[in-house]
Structures are given as structure tokens and as C-alpha cells.
Scaffold this active site. Structure first.
Site, PDB file in Angstrom:
ATOM      1  CD1 TRP A 317      -3.057   1.310   0.771  1.00 36.40           C
ATOM      2  CD2 TRP A 317      -1.563   2.432   1.987  1.00 36.40           C
ATOM      3  NE1 TRP A 317      -3.588   2.541   1.039  1.00 36.40           N
ATOM      4  CE2 TRP A 317      -2.684   3.253   1.788  1.00 36.40           C
ATOM      5  CE3 TRP A 317      -0.485   2.931   2.730  1.00 36.40           C
ATOM      6  CZ2 TRP A 317      -2.779   4.538   2.307  1.00 36.40           C
ATOM      7  CZ3 TRP A 317      -0.571   4.209   3.249  1.00 36.40           C
ATOM      8  CH2 TRP A 317      -1.704   4.997   3.039  1.00 36.40           C
ATOM      9  CG  HIS A 318       3.292   2.361   3.276  1.00 38.84           C
ATOM     10  ND1 HIS A 318       2.607   1.365   3.930  1.00 38.84           N
ATOM     11  CD2 HIS A 318       3.237   3.448   4.079  1.00 38.84           C
ATOM     12  CE1 HIS A 318       2.160   1.841   5.082  1.00 38.84           C
ATOM     13  NE2 HIS A 318       2.526   3.100   5.196  1.00 38.84           N
ATOM     14  N   GLY A 319       3.699   1.739  -1.392  1.00 40.25           N
ATOM     15  CA  GLY A 319       4.350   2.085  -2.642  1.00 40.25           C
ATOM     16  C   GLY A 319       4.615   0.873  -3.493  1.00 40.25           C
TER      17      GLY A 319
END
Lengths: 467, 372
Positions: A317-319
């Protein structure tokens, strides 16, 4: 538009606030919606249409789920709705990443087109999913008014970098909310605190990190540890500052968002850290993924599986990059170990040792997180253990010019200010004029200093905008 | 009640700053920061679509924000209070003066330029039998190393000067400058040397070519401005520090009549630019700044035709050379595109002087074209 910019502070905010308070209640949602769309379009004029598309899609699915006549149809509508959101996020965020890795795996040369990430897409997509799932579960009514629904998705305080507000928590306030001076005063204080965290602390720490790592990951141990420490401070003050500003702005306009941070660096275990860090994301994954997967109710084997799934996805989700996947996996494994074995052992340790171990684990996590190029991580860790020398010619200067900053950063990440102001309040009385004057002066000073740093600042990134 | 006051105070503060910013007349140029300020961006469809408009608007707002200089100063003051003694590559010393930083990174072209200068000296010696004199002046960083903040990292100037010593005809100014370090030889707010520093350099130059330097009195030094805030002041950003420099120069009358021709062929009768005194960067008083080639025909009858290859340090040194030479050709390698040897030939040059300060010599990427 970002909160820590002059155009937001001195043009957008005063104008929107002024109109908001003079407009009749009926028109306020419309005003906030227009303001929010303008706010988004300011930074992303083209991608405004992506967000509008997301709003229309989820509005329709909300109604379909709400109106479905049989449980089967209801489920089908939800499945298609969730798939639509995942596809939207996937298309804009992960296309390049998957194409790249598929090419590497199969040897095919896929045409990889770099797609710029629409700001905040991870946040508003997750909010939209929480809405259709809440409607499916019956925790919320489908929103019939498309403008009110649009306002929920695009509401500018939390649009770009959270907190991820679940629909069920604000559904009531979208319809009807109360504003008054006490709420506005709270909101301003909260906003100024966040602004100062961002402009004074996060940017200063970030500048040190950037300077120390601009020539790559190979450096002396003193520099590497300072850099890692500064990154840990930067990301905390950056992100929690943003959340403070969002929560504060919400209050000014009558919304109550849930807390997103609770002094994470005072944690005594990794489990505790994640109860205090980015709380809204953790809650989202627990509510909408971990528990539906069965959580911990179906035996240890399933629980291990569920934790690993949740944390790999949290990382992703963060990247769209392997280092984030690794970072997620790292926490998944760490949390499992803590739950299954380490807890019995660490609970017997002295408290200060538990603090230190937790901070080291978190610091190491940030090293994984900080380097988009995963190959730099082992080099940087090599630097930390002294493979490139303990110190270098710049170390004394580095220490001398950052000593005060480090102390300020460390103190500010503890709940010290909160405790002191409570004491102060008790001692001289909350109602006393002296307390009022001292408090007002404190926030004015913070504000003035923040503005000075923003006016002069050439360095003003928001880390969490990339997600 | 308390909340009402608090909200009102903040609302007023925001409103006041907003209204003042919008209502105040806008400047094109920041004197303190010594740079042109951003213009209002064009409002076109393309510009809005690709985000250029909003970016330009942010810059414009920040550049024209009310009391910008005061905000910049507040930030610099906070940094100083937090223990920072460096800002924008400039050091703040204990006595309140600014010193330009000089690190290894600034010495990127040092080796290249030393070699270029050596081979230039050989070419000129063998081709025209002229002994090139080179002055690479120590900067304040070298002379006042002990005044720099604790732990400041500077390039090893001793090692650099040792290398420079290998250049034939090199004049080392270090001992002359260090002996006079108690005097006002460098500006407190600018990276240049003062008339005094330049005079000590002139003395060493005359000795090196076997002449007796003229006494300082001959030049009738006069004060042209006592409100000079130089480039270091601009870069550090601490604008409430009102420790202005005094700009002095040999009097125009003491230098006699002369004809100055710039690269565009325009002529005038002085190496001084009175216009510059009305501007922020008053050091431009000397020669009006940098030009590729300036020819000066002096009234002195020595018959010496000097080629001066230089950076801006030489601008305030130049007045002392007027009585010394009949013609002076001033070349700035950053802008000069012709062949230096051709100029020597065409102008019938009799003497060559290369004058740079250590930092600009070590970092100048154009100096090597001296041999082309």
C-alpha cells in the site's frame, strides 16, 4: 495544494473559512465540496477526473448494494465494487511495478509506461471501499445525495494524506454538524501544532537526511546513524503533523476525525508501536481484511497466514516497490515473532531495554522504507555497522550543528509538552487569564516561526503524498 | 470567551497577512537577497493543465509575501540560535562577520587549472618571452581560519598553495595577508577583499616584478559608500545584522585621465561605475562588473602593455595598476571566447598577470580555455 504552503494558509483557508461561516447551513456542504475539488485540482488538474470517476463509481455501487433485493445480488454488487476500486488503484499505482517485474521474470519486453501517481489515490480509494463495505454490512445507509457522497470522498482536510476516515464515523456529521468557538479554537491549536511539526521539525530533519544520503549509501557509521535517526524523526513529524493539521481543520469545520498517531516512539514493543502509528490504516486493514479473513479465530495457522497477508499488503500500500513489500514483510514477521515467542521473554526485560529494542527495530524498519532502490539497503546497513569507518571529517561538524535539533526532535516526540501543559493548567487554572495569554502566545510563536520556515523554505516535501 | 478571543486573534493574524500581501506594491528585485523575484505566471490552458501555473503562483506568492526579508531573517536567526553557524554555504563567525565556505567540493577544477596555468606560462615564455606573473589570492577562509565556527570543514589550503608554488612566477600572498590580518582587508559581508587587501596584494606584485610600489597616500583613498551589504550577507539571510561594510577606492583624480573601452566598443573615462552605488551590490562600482574584454588606455607613459586575466577580485585591484601601465587588457575567461595568445600578439602585450582568488580559481570551469 499542501497545508504547509502560503497559498493554502493565506488565501485558500481564510477565504473558505470566511464563506463557510457566513453561508447558510444548507449551502455549506456545497461550498466545502467546491473548495475540496479546487484544492485537489490545484496540484492535480488532470487527475481531478480520476477522483471524480471514483466518486461516481462508488456512489453507484453504494446505491446498488443498498437496494439489492437478495443477499446474493448484494454480495455480487460488493464484489464488483471492491474489484473496481482495486483495479483503479492498481492501474494508477502498480501497473509500472508489475510490468517491470513481469518483464524481468519472463524475459519479455513489455511496454512500460510510467504513470504519474494521482495524489492521495491510496487514501481516497481506501475510504471509498470502507463506504461500500459499511453499506454492505449495514453499518451505514447508502448515501443518496451525490454531493454529500462526493464531499465524503474529497473533503479537503483528509483528502491527500489521511487519516483514512471510515464512512461510518462521519456519516452523521456530513448530514448535520455543529460548529462553535471552542471547537474552532481546538481546531486551530491542533492545526498550528501540526504545521509546526511539519515546517519546523520534519523539514529540518529531512534536510539532514537528504544531505547525508545524497552521495549514496556508503558513509561513515556516525553519518549513517545520524541519517537513519533523522529519517525516523522526519517521517514521524511529517506524517503525524499532517494528521494533526487534518484533524484540526476538520474541527474548525465541525468534523471529528479519529486520531491517527499516539506518540509511537514511546512504545515498548513493535505490537504497541503499530497501535500508535498510522492508527487509521491499521484499523482499516483490521476491519476490512484481517477480521473478514478470519482473524485469530480460526487457529494459529490461519492467524499466521492472515497476519502475513495483511502486512504484505500494508507494505505494498505504501508504494509500488520491493523495499515497501520487504518493509511490510519485516513487520509481519516481527509482529508474529513477538506474539508467538518473544513476548514471554521481552516482558521480563527492564523497561528501558524494551524501549531501546523497539526503537532499534523501528529504526531498522525505516532504513528498509527509506531506500526505494533496495540494493542500497545492505550498503547502508554496512555503513551503520562501520564498514566504511566509524567517523569522517564532517562528523564533528555534523554533531555540533545538529545537537540542538536532535534534542528538540527527541523531546517533541515524547508526550512531554502535553504533560507539562496539563500541569501548568492544573497549577494556575484553565480559566485564568494568564493561562489564556500564555497559550495564545505559544501558538502565535509556533505559527510565526512556521510561516518563516515556509516563506524561506525551498525544501518542503510531504513523504506520504507518494502513497 | 477565551476561545472567542483565541479564534479572533488567529483570524485577524491570517487576514492581516493575506490582505497586506495582496495589497502591497510588488517589487521586481530583492536587494537583500540580490536576485530577481518571480513574476506572476501566465494563465493559459496549457500552463494550468501541466501544473506550471500553480507552481509559478506558489513561487510568486513566496517571493512577494509581505515582509519577506523579515521572515527570512527570522528563519536564519532560529537556525543560528539552534547552533547552526552555516547557511547557504556561508559561515557566521564569532565577531559577526560572514566568511564564504570553501570545501573540497569547491576545488573540483583545481588540478586542471593549475596544469592549464603551467602550460600557459610555458607557451607565453617560449612564444613571446614574457614571464607570466600569477597571483592566486588567499580568501578570508584561509586567512581567518581560526575565526571560523568550530568544526567547520574547509579544503586543505596549505596543500593547495604548495601545488600553486610549482607555477613559475607565482606570488604567494599568504604571509602578507596574515601579517595584516588585524586590518580591514576583507569585507565582513562580502567575499571580496577591500581596497586595503588589494593594496597589500599590489605591493607584493610590484616587488615580484622588481619595482617599488607607490605609497598608499598617492592613491588618495576615499570612501564611496558606507552602506555596503555584500553577497555573503544575502546568502546567509540574517538581515537584521546591520554590520554594514565601507567601500573605499583610490580617488578618480589620483588615477588621472584614461579611456576605457568595453567588449561592445563603448567607451568612457573611468573604471568606476557610479551607477552601482545606487544598487545593492556596490562592489560593481569597480569596472561595473565583469566583461569579456575591457581595454584601458591610461595616461601613464611606462610603455607597459599589461594583459590581466582575472576574476572579480582583480576589479578592486585594478586601480593600483593604472599608474603602472600604459595599456591594460582585462580578460575574463568566463566570457572571453577568443584565443589569448592572439590577443597577446595583436595588442603587443609586454606583461601578463593572472589574478584570481583561491576559491574561484579552484572552481572555475572556464579557466582551462586559456590555452585555446
Amino acid at each position: 495544494m499542501v497545508f504547509s504552503s502560503l497559498e493554502f494558509l493565506f488565501l485558500f483557508l481564510p477565504l473558505v473559512a470566511l464563506l463557510y461561516f457566513i453561508f447558510p447551513v444548507k449551502l455549506r456542504n456545497g461550498l466545502l465540496l467546491c473548495a475540496s475539488l479546487f484544492f485537489y485540482a490545484w496540484g492535480e488538474p488532470v487527475y481531478l477526473f480520476v477522483m471524480l470517476g471514483s466518486i461516481v463509481m462508488n456512489y453507484v455501487f453504494g446505491l446498488l448494494i443498498g437496494k439489492a433485493s437478495t443477499p446474493g445480488r448484494k454480495k455480487a454488487a460488493l464484489a464488483v465494487g471492491v474489484a473496481g476500486n482495486v483495479l483503479l488503484l492498481g492501474a494508477f499505482k502498480y501497473t509500472g511495478f508489475f510490468a517491470e517485474n513481469l518483464s524481468a521474470l519472463t524475459g519479455l519486453t513489455l511496454p512500460i509506461k510510467e504513470i504519474a501517481l494521482p495524489i492521495g489515490i491510496s487514501f481516497f480509494t481506501f475510504q471509498a471501499m470502507s463506504y461500500i463495505i459499511d453499506v454492505y454490512r449495514g453499518n451505514a445507509q447508502a448515501q443518496k445525495n451525490p454531493l454529500d457522497f462526493g464531499l465524503y470522498i474529497s473533503l479537503f482536510p483528509q483528502l491527500i494524506a489521511g487519516p483514512i476516515v471510515r464512512y461510518s464515523t462521519v456519516a452523521g456529521e456530513i448530514k448535520e454538524r455543529h460548529i462553535d468557538f471552542s471547537l474552532a479554537a481546538d481546531g486551530i491549536k491542533r492545526f498550528v501544532t501540526g504545521l509546526a511539526k511539519k515546517a519546523l521539525l520534519a523539514n529540518s530533519a529531512g534536510l539532514v537526511w537528504d544531505t547525508l544520503t545524497k552521495n549514496g549509501a556508503e558513509t561513515s557509521a556516525v553519518s549513517a546513524w545520524t541519517a537513519a535517526l533523522m529519517f525516523s524523526f522526519q517521517i514521524y513529524f511529517d506524517f503525524s503533523g499532517y494528521s494533526d493539521m487534518a484533524i484540526g481543520l476538520g474541527r474548525i469545520f465541525g468534523f471529528h476525525f479519529e486520531e491517527n498517531f499516539n506518540y509511537p516512539y514511546v512504545s515498548r514493543s513493535v505490537t504497541e508501536f503499530w497501535r500508535r502509528w498510522h492508527i487509521s490504516l491499521g484499523t482499516w486493514f483490521r476491519e476490512y481484511l484481517y477480521i473478514p479473513l478470519g482473524g485469530n479465530r480460526k487457529g494459529t495457522g490461519k492467524q499466521i497466514r492472515n497476519i502475513l497477508i495483511v502486512w504484505l499488503l500494508t507494505g505494498l500500500w505504501h508504494g509500488a516497490s520491493w523495499n515497501f513489500v520487504l518493509w511490510g514483510a519485516y513487520y509481519g514477521v516481527l509482529l508474529l515473532l513477538e506474539k508467538l515467542f518473544l513476548k514471554k521473554f521481552t516482558e521480563k526485560l527492564p523497561v528501558f531495554l524494551r524501549h531501546i529494542l523497539t526503537l532499534l527495530a523501528v529504526l531498522f524498519g525505516w532504513v528498509l522504507f527509506a531506500f526505494d532502490d533496495i540494493m542500497l539497503v545492505p550498503k547502508f546497513i554496512g555503513s551503520m555497522i562501520g564498514l566504511n569507518g566509524l567517523s569522517d571529517a564532517y562528523s564533528p561538524q555534523l554533531a555540533a550543528s545538529n545537537a540542538a535539533l536532535t534534542v528538540i526532535l527527541a523531546l517533541a516526540s515524547l508526550p512531554l509538552g502535553k504533560i507539562l501543559s496539563e500541569r501548568f493548567k492544573e497549577k494556575i487554572g484553565e480559566k485564568s487569564a494568564l493561562f489564556g495569554i500564555a497559550e495564545t502566545a505559544w501558538f502565535i510563536i509556533l505559527f510565526i516561526l512556521s510561516v518563516a520556515f515556509i516563506v524561506e523554505g525551498t525544501y518542503n516535501p510531504f513523504i506520504y503524498f507518494r502513497f | 470567551m477565551k476561545n472567542r478571543i483565541f479564534v479572533s486573534v488567529f483570524s485577524l493574524l491570517l487576514a492581516a497577512l493575506s490582505v497586506f500581501t495582496l495589497a502591497m506594491p510588488k517589487k521586481d528585485f530583492s536587494d537583500n537577497e540580490n536576485r530577481t523575484l518571480a513574476k506572476f505566471p501566465e494563465l493559459t490552458f496549457e500552463n494550468v493543465k501541466d501544473g506550471g501555473f500553480t507552481l509559478g503562483f506558489s513561487e510568486w506568492l513566496s517571493d512577494h509575501f509581505i515582509w519577506r526579508d523579515a521572515w527570512v531573517s527570522v528563519k536564519a536567526a532560529v537556525s543560528v540560535a539552534a547552533g547552526r553557524r552555516e547557511n547557504g554555504g556561508v559561515y557566521l563567525t564569532k565577531d559577526g562577520s560572514f566568511v564564504d565556505g570553501f570545501s573540497d567540493e569547491d576545488a573540483e577544477f583545481f588540478e586542471t587549472n593549475v596544469n592549464a596555468l603551467k602550460s600557459f606560462c610555458e607557451t607565453v615564455k617560449s612564444g613571446y618571452n614574457i614571464d607570466v606573473i600569477s597571483i592566486i589570492a588567499p580568501t578570508a577562509t584561509v586567512v581567518y581560519e581560526e575565526k571560523l565556527p568550530q568544526f567547520a570543514v574547509t579544503a586543505d589550503s596549505d596543500a593547495l598553495f604548495e601545488k600553486l608554488g610549482e607555477i613559475p612566477g607565482f606570488v604567494d600572498l599568504r604571509s602578507a595577508m596574515e601579517q595584516n590580518s588585524g586590518e580591514y582587508i576583507y569585507y565582513r559581508t562580502d567575499h571580496h577583499w577591500t581596497y586595503k587587501g588589494a593594496y597589500f596584494a599590489y605591493e607584493q606584485y610590484e616587488k615580484a616584478i622588481g619595482r617599488t610600489p607607490l605609497n598608499e597616500n598617492v592613491f588618495a583613498i576615499e570612501t564611496v559608500s558606507d552602506e555596503f551589504f555584500g553577497t555573503l550577507y544575502s546568502r546567509f539571510g540574517l538581515f537584521m545584522n546591520k554590520n554594514a561594510d565601507t567601500l573605499c577606492a583610490p580617488a578618480k583624480t589620483a588615477l588621472g585621465e584614461m579611456k576605457v573601452t568595453n567588449s561592445k566598443g563603448e567607451t568612457c573615462d573611468s573604471i568606476y561605475s557610479e551607477d552601482a552605488l545606487g544598487k545593492k551590490d556596490k562592489y560593481l562600482y569597480f569596472l561595473g562588473g565583469n566583461d569579456s574584454l575591457i581595454k584601458i588606455e591610461t595616461g601613464s607613459a611606462t610603455g607597459k602593455k599589461l594583459l590581466l586575466i582575472k576574476d572579480s577580485y582583480a576589479n578592486s585591484f585594478l586601480p593600483y595598476l593604472i599608474p603602472d601601465s600604459s595599456e591594460i587588457y582585462v580578460v575574463d575567461m568566463r566570457y572571453y571566447t577568443g584565443a589569448v595568445t592572439e590577443l597577446i600578439e595583436e595588442a603587443g602585450i609586454t606583461d601578463v598577470l593572472v589574478l584570481y582568488n583561491l576559491k574561484s580559481f579552484a572552481s572555475d570551469r572556464y579557466f582551462r580555455f586559456i590555452n585555446e
